[in-house]
Scaffold this motif. Structure first.
Motif, PDB file in Angstrom:
ATOM      1  N   SER A  43      -2.574   2.933   3.713  1.00  0.00           N
ATOM      2  CA  SER A  43      -1.393   2.910   4.439  1.00  0.00           C
ATOM      3  C   SER A  43      -0.415   1.934   4.231  1.00  0.00           C
ATOM      4  N   GLN A  82      -0.267   7.606  10.455  1.00  0.00           N
ATOM      5  CA  GLN A  82      -1.950   7.575  10.784  1.00  0.00           C
ATOM      6  C   GLN A  82      -1.923   7.551  12.448  1.00  0.00           C
ATOM      7  N   ASP A 158       0.481  10.261   6.496  1.00  0.00           N
ATOM      8  CA  ASP A 158      -0.916   9.409   6.439  1.00  0.00           C
ATOM      9  C   ASP A 158      -1.784   9.912   7.312  1.00  0.00           C
ATOM     10  N   GLU A 159      -2.727  10.751   6.776  1.00  0.00           N
ATOM     11  CA  GLU A 159      -3.874  11.459   7.326  1.00  0.00           C
ATOM     12  C   GLU A 159      -3.142  12.300   8.486  1.00  0.00           C
TER      13      GLU A 159
END
Ligand SMILES: Nc1ncnc2c1ncn2[C@@H]1O[C@H](COP(=O)(O)OP(=O)(O)OP(=O)(O)O)[C@@H](O)[C@H]1O
Ligand SMILES: [Mg+2]
Length: 368
Positions: A43, A82, A158-159
């Motif tokens: 991240s 995220q 991010d994810e």
């Protein structure tokens, strides 16, 4: 669309170094997936590219532009975080169109673009709600919609699928892949999901402790991990490792691995470690199989049926080993079964350095 280039990027928070000398060249239109254990700096790396964190040293280039001093809003990047940050007081529709309004995209185009991503992400009937009235997975899709409605030079994810249920996740993965094949945008994508990484990536970057361990196509990383870390990280269930020392094989030309408890495992002829060298043998669960007769035996402790395949966990000598088979084998607990030993699919590493020995040993390389 754009290239992204990271040159000797370092990032520290106080005395803690989080990114160490990261060098990475991403081609125009490439889909790059970052993987690595929690806390390894994925991240932070995305935040540095986005400009949300300043690098401590090194350079970040987006296309022809050195962007170290360029503000996030001027970097032509769309990022899905995220922790998906939505504006709580705006509707889903407003959240998605916000960026377009800022760029003064004409209204009819905005409406069309929103309808398109909303349909793709299956959130059309949520457009008038506020984020507080959505589930986690729905919010995540809105955050993706907000990024995808724009046409930035680079996408940072991010994810983005981590909160979706299994079925939706598979659908979204396919949508993302199709979208990328159509638009060929440059993407940097972080995930913990092996299947996502293998299926989406042109290249996978494996990070560990703020450093890049290996960069390569999914198949390269799977077939030729450069070290024990990458070998154990790529693949699920993870690769089995057996440690010991190399010695000449009695009565044969090749070498074998002798473990501390006296078990021996033949090594491929093409690998020539020094006699006595500490080595680590790697073999993937899917490359082991039950046999009718073999020098290697598994004492089965646990049998895990998954439907189409069965995972057997047990011990070979004193080593814990997992075997993935495609038969159904419910009655094996407590039994000792012969294992086919795949000489041409073994990975051999130097235990002291963790590095792969003679990386062209596998049959798969010859076939490639
Ligand atoms: N603002 C900050 N101040 C101090 N340390 C930070 C800060 N942000 C991140 N870190 C530390 O930097 C390291 C890398 O964090 P980062 O969020 O990049 O990891 P990650 O690879 O994304 O992990 P995960 O997979 O859990 O999301 C961690 O040890 C984290 O605690
Ligand atoms: Mg993270």
């Amino acid at each position: 669309m754009s290239t992204v280039s990271l040159r000797k990027v370092c990032k520290s928070f106080g005395a803690t170094a989080v990114l160490r000398d990261v060098d990475l060249e991403i081609a125009d239109g490439e889909f790059v997936v970052m993987v690595g254990p929690s806390g390894c700096g994925k991240s932070t790396l995305l935040n540095c590219v986005a400009g949300l964190e300043e690098v401590t040293s090194g350079e970040i280039w987006i296309g022809e532009r050195l962007v170290n001093e360029v503000a996030p809003k001027d970097r032509d990047i769309a990022m899905v975080f995220q922790a998906y940050a939505l504006y709580p007081n705006m509707s889903v529709r407003q959240n998605i169109t916000f960026g377009l309004e800022m760029r003064q995209v004409p209204k009819p185009e905005q409406v069309k673009a929103v309808a398109h991503v909303a349909e793709m992400l299956q959130i059309t009937d949520l457009l008038e709600r506020r984020p507080g009235q959505l589930s986690g997975g729905q919010r995540q899709r809105v955050a993706m919609g907000r990024a995808m409605v724009r046409e930035p030079a680079v996408f940072l994810f991010d994810e983005p699928l981590s909160n979706l249920d299994a079925k939706l996740r598979v659908q979204m993965r396919a949508e993302l892949k199709a979208l990328h094949q159509r638009l060929r945008q440059t993407v940097i994508y972080v995930t913990h999901d092996q299947v996502e990484a293998m299926t989406l990536a042109d290249r996978i970057v494996v990070m560990n402790g703020g450093r890049i361990e290996q960069v390569g196509s999914p198949v390269e990383l799977y077939d030729h991990p450069v070290n024990v870390f990458v070998a154990g990280f790529i693949g699920s269930p993870a690769m089995n490792f057996i440690v010991g020392r190399a010695q000449a094989q009695p009565g044969r030309a090749g070498m074998q691995l002798l473990t501390a408890d006296g078990a021996s495992f033949p090594l491929p002829d093409s690998v020539r470690p020094d006699a006595g060298q500490a080595i680590t043998l790697g073999v993937r669960p899917e490359h082991l199989d039950l046999a009718t007769d073999s020098a290697v035996h598994l004492k089965v402790d646990i049998v895990e049926p998954t439907g189409d395949e069965t995972h057997l966990y047990g011990k070979v000598g004193d080593e814990l080993v997992c075997v993935k088979v495609h038969q159904r084998v419910p009655m094996l607990q407590g039994q000792v079964v012969p294992l086919a030993w795949p000489l041409d699919r073994l990975h051999v590493f130097d235990t002291a350095t963790g590095k792969r020995l003679a990386s062209d040993v596998l049959g798969v390389r010859a076939a490639a």
